[in-house]
Design an enzyme around this catalytic site. Structure first.
Site, PDB file in Angstrom:
ATOM      1  N   ASP A   1       5.743   4.496   5.179  1.00  0.00           N
ATOM      2  CA  ASP A   1       6.656   3.521   5.789  1.00  0.00           C
ATOM      3  C   ASP A   1       6.761   2.240   4.974  1.00  0.00           C
ATOM      4  OD1 ASP A   1       3.929   3.149   6.624  1.00  0.00           O
ATOM      5  OD2 ASP A   1       4.594   1.741   8.164  1.00  0.00           O
TER       6      ASP A   1
ATOM      7  N   HIS B   1       5.985  -5.646  11.467  1.00  0.00           N
ATOM      8  CA  HIS B   1       5.268  -4.373  11.561  1.00  0.00           C
ATOM      9  C   HIS B   1       4.909  -4.092  13.022  1.00  0.00           C
ATOM     10  CE1 HIS B   1       2.267  -1.191  10.601  1.00  0.00           C
ATOM     11  NE2 HIS B   1       3.037  -1.020   9.532  1.00  0.00           N
TER      12      HIS B   1
ATOM     13  N   HIS C   1       0.852  -1.190   0.000  1.00  0.00           N
ATOM     14  CA  HIS C   1       0.000   0.000   0.000  1.00  0.00           C
ATOM     15  C   HIS C   1       0.889   1.243   0.000  1.00  0.00           C
ATOM     16  CE1 HIS C   1       0.777  -0.737   4.273  1.00  0.00           C
ATOM     17  NE2 HIS C   1       0.351   0.479   4.585  1.00  0.00           N
TER      18      HIS C   1
ATOM     19  N   HIS D   1       1.276   3.901   1.990  1.00  0.00           N
ATOM     20  CA  HIS D   1       1.733   4.631   3.166  1.00  0.00           C
ATOM     21  C   HIS D   1       3.260   4.733   3.135  1.00  0.00           C
ATOM     22  CE1 HIS D   1      -2.087   4.110   5.853  1.00  0.00           C
ATOM     23  NE2 HIS D   1      -2.112   5.214   5.141  1.00  0.00           N
TER      24      HIS D   1
ATOM     25  N   HIS E   1      -7.753  -1.961   5.472  1.00  0.00           N
ATOM     26  CA  HIS E   1      -6.883  -0.948   6.061  1.00  0.00           C
ATOM     27  C   HIS E   1      -7.461   0.430   5.742  1.00  0.00           C
ATOM     28  CE1 HIS E   1      -3.335   0.437   7.991  1.00  0.00           C
ATOM     29  NE2 HIS E   1      -2.750   0.948   6.910  1.00  0.00           N
TER      30      HIS E   1
END
Length: 310
Positions: A67, A269, A63, A65, A140
Site C-alpha cells: 500500500d 494512514h 517501506h 509494503h 514496524h
C-alpha cells in the site's frame, strides 16, 4: 511549500480514500514536487490534482509494503509520456531497487529519462544549498523509515533605500549582498551585507513518517518540526490492536507531536473501518484533546506549510 495528500487510507483503498501517498509541492522553492510513498492508484490521483508528473523530482518510499509502493511501476512509466525528461531519484529501503528493476524489466518498460534508485539505511540522504533530507528507522513489522526535510534559512530582504543612498541599484551587487558578501559601492565605500539585510527567513521543517509504533525515532525526526505527518491507523480504544500490528493511534500521534514540539500535526494512514465523517471527526477530536493543532488529512486539499517568523 505545500502538502497535498493523494492517499490517506491504510492497507487497501476504499470508496472514500486511496492508499498512502503525499506530495510536498515546492514550486516557489525549486519548481518541483517530491512524493512520499506511492500506493496503487497514485498516478490516477495525480491526474485529478494540480500536480504535474513532469515536475516530479524525488520519491521517498518509507517501506516496502504494497500500500506504499504498488503505484511505482505505472507512475515511473507514465512520467515520460507526460513530459518528464529530467532525472528522477527514488529513495527507499534495501530491496527497492530489485522491486523496481524487476517490474520494469518483465513489463519491458523503457524509461527515457535518468532513473536513480538509492537504497539506504537511514542518515543523511540529500543536501544542497536549499534543503537537507534525513531518514531514521521506525518500529514496524518490516523496515520502515521516517523522513525529515529541512529547508535552510533564507537571507533577509535587502533595504533598497540604504542601497540607493550608496548608489547601488539592482544587479550583480544585489546578488553578492544576498549571499552575505561585502561589496564596494560606486563611491569606493565598503558596504557589509549585515548593514542592509533584514532578519533571515527561518527555514521550515517537514517530517513525514512511515508506518510505526510509538518510538524514540519519531521524536527525533519530529523535533521542532513545522509539520508532522503521522500515521493514525486506529482510535485509541484499539491501542492494543495498534500495538499488535505495529501501528499508532490518533492519541499516540498527538502525544508524539506534543513531546517533539511540532507545530502542526496531520493524521493519515486511516483504517478503512473509519468510513463516516463522524468517525473522522472523533479521531480528530481525540488528537486535539492533547494537541490542538491536529488535522485529519483530506485528499485533494492543499495544506500550506507556514513559515515561523523570528
Amino acid at each position: 511549500m505545500e502538502l497535498y495528500f493523494l492517499g490517506t487510507n491504510a492497507g487497501v483503498p476504499s470508496l472514500e480514500r486511496n492508499v498512502t501517498s503525499v506530495a510536498l509541492r515546492m514550486l516557489e522553492e525549486r519548481r518541483t514536487f517530491w512524493l512520499f510513498d506511492c500506493g496503487e492508484g497514485t498516478q490516477h490521483q495525480i491526474l485529478r490534482s494540480p500536480l504535474k508528473l513532469s515536475k516530479l523530482e524525488k520519491i521517498f518510499i518509507t517501506h516496502l509494503h504494497g500500500d506504499h509502493l504498488f503505484g511505482l511501476p505505472g507512475l515511473i512509466s507514465s512520467r515520460a509520456y507526460q513530459g518528464g525528461e529530467d532525472p528522477l531519484t527514488i529513495y527507499g529501503p534495501v530491496g527497492l531497487k530489485q522491486y523496481i528493476r524487476t517490474c520494469l524489466e518483465l513489463s519491458e518498460s523503457h524509461i527515457s529519462y535518468i532513473l536513480d534508485i538509492v537504497e539506504h539505511e537511514g542518515g543523511l540522504l540529500f543536501e544542497d544549498e536549499s534543503f537537507r533530507v534525513e531518514a531514521s528507522q521506525l518500529e514496524h513489522r518490516v523496515t520502515s523509515y521516517g523522513y525529515r526535510v529541512t529547508e535552510k534559512d533564507l537571507p533577509g530582504k535587502l533595504d533598497t533605500a540604504v542601497l540607493e543612498s550608496y548608489g547601488i541599484r539592482p544587479g550583480p551587487l544585489y546578488g553578492k549582498l544576498k549571499r552575505g558578501q561585502s561589496v564596494v559601492a560606486p563611491d569606493g565605500r565598503i558596504l557589509h551585507a549585515s548593514a542592509v539585510q533584514g532578519k533571515p527567513k527561518k527555514g521550515r521543517i517537514v517530517t513525514i513518517l512511515g508506518d510505526t509504533r510509538p518510538c524514540e525515532s519519531v521524536l527525533t525526526l519530529a523535533r521542532n518540526a513545522d509539520v508532522l505527518v503521522h500515521e493514525s491507523t486506529f482510535l485509541h480504544e484499539l491501542k492494543d490492536t495498534a500495538h499488535t500490528y505495529y501501528h499508532s493511534t490518533s492519541r499516540q500521534a498527538a502525544e508524539a507531536a506534543q513531546q517533539a514540539g511540532a507545530k502542526q500535526l496531520y493524521l493519515t494512514h486511516l483504517s478503512s473501518r473509519y468510513k463516516y465523517e463522524e468517525q473522522l471527526i472523533e479521531m480528530e477530536q481525540e488528537a486535539r484533546a492533547l494537541f490542538p493543532n491536529s488535522i485529519i488529512a483530506r485528499e485533494h486539499v492543499l495544506y500550506d506549510v507556514e513559515r515561523t517568523v523570528y
